[in-house]
Design a protein around this motif. Structure first.
Motif, PDB file in Angstrom:
ATOM      1  N   SER A 194      -2.209  -3.457  12.160  1.00 20.03           N
ATOM      2  CA  SER A 194      -2.683  -3.161  10.556  1.00 20.03           C
ATOM      3  C   SER A 194      -1.282  -3.528   9.724  1.00 20.03           C
ATOM      4  N   MET A 195      -0.953  -2.598   8.949  1.00 17.42           N
ATOM      5  CA  MET A 195       0.070  -2.976   7.949  1.00 17.42           C
ATOM      6  C   MET A 195       1.600  -2.688   8.517  1.00 17.42           C
ATOM      7  N   ARG A 198       3.157  -5.844  10.119  1.00 15.84           N
ATOM      8  CA  ARG A 198       3.227  -6.952   9.043  1.00 15.84           C
ATOM      9  C   ARG A 198       4.336  -6.486   8.041  1.00 15.84           C
ATOM     10  N   ASP A 199       4.555  -5.147   7.699  1.00 17.39           N
ATOM     11  CA  ASP A 199       5.333  -5.013   6.866  1.00 17.39           C
ATOM     12  C   ASP A 199       6.943  -4.970   7.439  1.00 17.39           C
ATOM     13  N   ILE A 277      -4.586  -1.873   4.834  1.00 17.05           N
ATOM     14  CA  ILE A 277      -4.693  -3.108   4.858  1.00 17.05           C
ATOM     15  C   ILE A 277      -6.279  -3.806   4.244  1.00 17.05           C
ATOM     16  N   PHE A 280      -5.972  -5.563   0.756  1.00 13.21           N
ATOM     17  CA  PHE A 280      -5.651  -6.771   0.575  1.00 13.21           C
ATOM     18  C   PHE A 280      -6.779  -7.761   0.671  1.00 13.21           C
ATOM     19  N   ARG A 345      -3.204   2.979  -2.323  1.00 17.17           N
ATOM     20  CA  ARG A 345      -3.439   1.829  -1.547  1.00 17.17           C
ATOM     21  C   ARG A 345      -3.368   0.580  -2.547  1.00 17.17           C
ATOM     22  N   HIS A 352       3.768  -5.325  -3.045  1.00 15.75           N
ATOM     23  CA  HIS A 352       3.962  -6.469  -2.119  1.00 15.75           C
ATOM     24  C   HIS A 352       3.813  -7.848  -3.207  1.00 15.75           C
TER      25      HIS A 352
END
Length: 374
Positions: A194-195, A198-199, A277, A280, A345, A352
């Motif tokens: 999930s995030m 990616r982060d 996530i 987004f 969130r 971002h």
């Protein structure tokens, strides 16, 4: 490696080529890029995201800039599993047949969901890198193409630092960048799906002395704490797990009796009260807020430190990056949990976007001063 492949790559040395290293890409990616004089787009899981000339970490943010996304390499050599970044995947998939894309895998596996590779080479990456280096006559200095990528990467990293320095609230990108930098040298970082993965991929700065692991592509957010315990026990190295709150809740049972095991593990939980996530994705704007929260946001409303303590694991909540860095860099003995509460969130999406805009502005300034024709 096939002599024909070695010869073709060696002939392209010093030109507009690119090496892309995903999970498991390994140090061979660094050697191959150096032998060819090409930039290296390095996923943190690749063991190639090192603070070395030519290494590009901010590929996701860079390829969101139309001017950079328009760059087209003549050759792409891909090692390891795909990046988590959809932006990177779509850019590679959009190359067309004018770009030779070689996917290197020892077993000849086609780890290419977009089916963009023009060639799948069943070759050992280390042997390929050594053969290309010999055929190309040693290490090549960076080409003008590689220097342009390096300038964009440097501008992106400076912009990320400058933008995060202005943030008052603890944000998920800042947390991922801080954790990546703070893990003790020789340690391991386990990133949840999930995030978190990616982060770390998007905002983590290159560094050495860090092994990064993820269950990406295996089992989603299940079993992440168990995986982190396994890494800590298997490597006998200081290990940090960066996990979302839902991933932590799914596998909190792994903490039972964890204190009795000889593991050095710090679990950093990003607590945004739900599945970040999905904010987004299109449904965040297309569905009524209360329905979105019920079906996708799934807030848990739990005290995560109390949950960890119920399993006999010491836990605390940190309020800022300084406390977090100190806790990760000098962890207590054994297994422990650190909960980092972040902004809501929706605010995370905005954070971002601010970073992406800061990177775009900085890179455009650098490119505007770049010599014509280079």
């Amino acid at each position: 490696p096939a002599p024909e492949l070695v010869g073709e790559l060696a002939a392209a040395a010093g030109g507009d080529g690119l090496v892309v290293a995903g999970g498991g890409g390994g140090p061979a990616a660094v050697e191959l890029a150096a032998a060819l004089g090409w930039p290296l787009l390095a996923d943190p899981r690749s063991a190639a995201r090192l603070p070395a000339s030519g290494v590009v970490a901010a590929a996701d943010a860079l390829l969101r800039i139309p001017e950079v996304a328009a760059w087209r390499p003549s050759h792409v050599v891909r090692l390891g599993r795909p990046w988590a970044s959809k932006v990177v995947a779509q850019w590679l998939a959009g190359m067309g047949l004018d770009t030779v894309q070689v996917l290197v895998d020892p077993a000849g596996a086609w780890a290419d969901p977009e089916r963009a590779a023009t060639t799948v080479a069943a070759a050992d990456p280390d042997l390929l890198a050594a053969a290309v280096r010999t055929a190309a006559g040693g290490l090549r200095p960076p080409s003008a193409w590689a220097q342009r990528w390096a300038a964009a990467e440097a501008a992106a990293q400076e912009a990320i630092d400058a933008c995060l320095a202005t943030e008052r609230a603890l944000t998920e990108p800042a947390l991922a960048r801080a954790v990546t930098a703070a893990v003790p040298a020789g340690g391991a970082l386990v990133t949840a799906s999930s995030m978190p993965v990616r982060d770390v991929e998007w905002w983590g700065r290159p560094r050495d002395g860090l092994a990064v692991f993820a269950n990406r592509g295996a089992n989603g957010i299940d079993g992440v704490c168990s995986t982190a315990l396994g890494v800590a026990l298997g490597t006998a190295a200081p290990t940090v797990a960066l996990v979302g709150d839902l991933a932590f809740l799914y596998d909190a049972g792994a903490l039972l009796w964890a204190g009795s095991r000889p593991a050095q593990l710090t679990v950093v939980v990003v607590d945004n009260d739900g599945g970040g996530i999905f904010s987004f994705l299109p449904q965040a704007a297309a569905v009524a807020p209360e329905r979105f929260e019920r079906l996708w946001g799934t807030p848990h409303g739990l005290d995560l430190t109390a949950l960890a303590r119920a399993y006999g694991v010491p836990a605390e909540r940190v309020g800022g990056l300084d406390d977090l860095r100190a806790r990760v860099a000098e962890p207590p003995a054994g297994v422990s949990v650190v909960v980092a509460g972040v902004a809501d969130r929706a605010a995370n999406v905005t954070a971002h976007q601010r970073l992406e805009q800061a990177v775009a502005a900085a890179v455009r300034t650098v490119l505007a001063a770049w010599p014509a024709g280079c």
